[in-house]
Design an enzyme around this catalytic site. Structure first.
Site, PDB file in Angstrom:
ATOM      1  CG  ASP A  94      -2.185  -0.569   1.179  1.00  7.68           C
ATOM      2  OD1 ASP A  94      -2.639  -0.815   0.051  1.00  7.68           O
ATOM      3  OD2 ASP A  94      -2.798  -0.821   2.233  1.00  7.68           O
TER       4      ASP A  94
ATOM      5  CE  LYS B 289      -4.716  -2.454  -0.926  1.00  8.18           C
ATOM      6  NZ  LYS B 289      -5.224  -1.337  -0.096  1.00  8.18           N
TER       7      LYS B 289
ATOM      8  CD  GLU C 124      -6.908   3.399   1.275  1.00  2.73           C
ATOM      9  OE1 GLU C 124      -7.580   4.384   1.628  1.00  2.73           O
ATOM     10  OE2 GLU C 124      -6.481   2.538   2.064  1.00  2.73           O
TER      11      GLU C 124
ATOM     12  CD  GLU D  71     -11.905  -1.753   3.088  1.00  2.00           C
ATOM     13  OE1 GLU D  71     -10.824  -1.470   2.537  1.00  2.00           O
ATOM     14  OE2 GLU D  71     -12.054  -1.756   4.330  1.00  2.00           O
TER      15      GLU D  71
END
Ligand code: KIV
Length: 266
Positions: A84, A112, A114, A181
């Site tokens: 992340d 990754k 967000e 998510e």
């Protein structure tokens, strides 16, 4: 297990075999997860909560992520390592490139990020420079203060359509994978069917191409005592960590997990 690559993941999606991802933060758990058949190890910034004891992921630094990514790499045996980019590590394009390079050099195979449609430019730049990207959409915990809590995203029709359009746009920008998510199961299934790239879900029902859980959650460990609806405790029914992870792998592959009760409706 032969090394898991993007080609492996694409092949699994095409033949309808579920992809198993689990968060992992150190070498011993990396080895244990690989031996149990986990295909993707995610060094999630959830480490801020489950390892460091913070009440959100916001305090996690790039140095923290690089330390744990390097630890996981030493224990890894063939899984794809995803790391992340933590809070604000992608605030500018320059920071995105530099911080992604740090995590790739620490041992990640994929980064990754967000966000949503606005990630397209960063994803394009990273992909052009040889860095595979997973775009984490829906409930993005780094934006918890904007959302006003850890809430299901995409319940309203307009938001759902926007998420579908964003998923297509991020694929077009070069994303190698999506992670959804806390998204209604029906919407997550629609998005998974609408894109060619694999889609991993957490709290997104069984219609995605794979699943991820936070390691501590699936081992029945919780600092806060609040267990999200989408979590299943695999430790309770098995009694050892290797057996719990193996049971998780089997349950995802056989589509027994997640069950309907682990998902959300619109
Ligand atoms: O940080 C993390 O562990 C994650 C998972 C919840 C997907 O992003």
């Amino acid at each position: 297990m032969p090394d898991v690559t993007l080609t492996t993941l694409q092949g699994l999606k095409q033949k309808g075999e579920k992809i198993v991802m689990l968060t992992c933060y150190d070498a011993t758990f990396a080895r244990t997860a690989c031996e149990a058949g986990v295909e993707m190890l995610l060094i999630g910034d959830s480490l801020g909560m489950v390892l460091q004891g913070h009440d959100s992921t916001l305090p996690v630094s790039v140095a923290d992520m690089a330390y744990h990514t390097a630890s996981v790499k030493r224990g890894n045996r063939g899984a794809m390592i995803v790391a992340d980019l933590p809070f604000m590590a992608n605030a500018t394009v320059e920071q995105t490139l530099a911080n992604s390079a740090t995590l790739m050099q620490a041992g990640a195979h994929m980064i990754k990020l967000e966000g949503a449609g606005w990630l397209a430019e960063s994803i394009r730049l990273l992909a052009e420079r040889g860095i595979p990207v997973c775009a984490h959409m829906g409930l993005t915990p780094q934006a918890v203060n904007l959302f006003g809590g850890y809430k299901v995203q995409g319940r309203e029709q307009a938001q759902a359509e926007q998420m579908l359009a964003d998923a297509r746009a991020l694929q077009a920008a070069g994303a190698a994978m999506l992670l959804l998510e806390c998204v209604p199961s029906e919407l997550a299934t629609r998005i998974s069917q609408a894109v060619r790239i694999p889609v991993i879900g957490i709290g997104a029902g069984s219609g995605t191409d794979g699943q991820v859980l936070v390691l501590h959650d699936m081992l029945g460990l919780s600092l806060s005592g609040r267990v999200p609806k989408f979590v299943k405790d695999f430790m309770g029914e098995t009694g050892s960590i290797p057996a719990a992870i193996a049971a998780y792998v089997r349950a995802v592959k056989s589509v027994e997990f997640p069950a309907a009760e682990h998902g959300f409706s619109a």
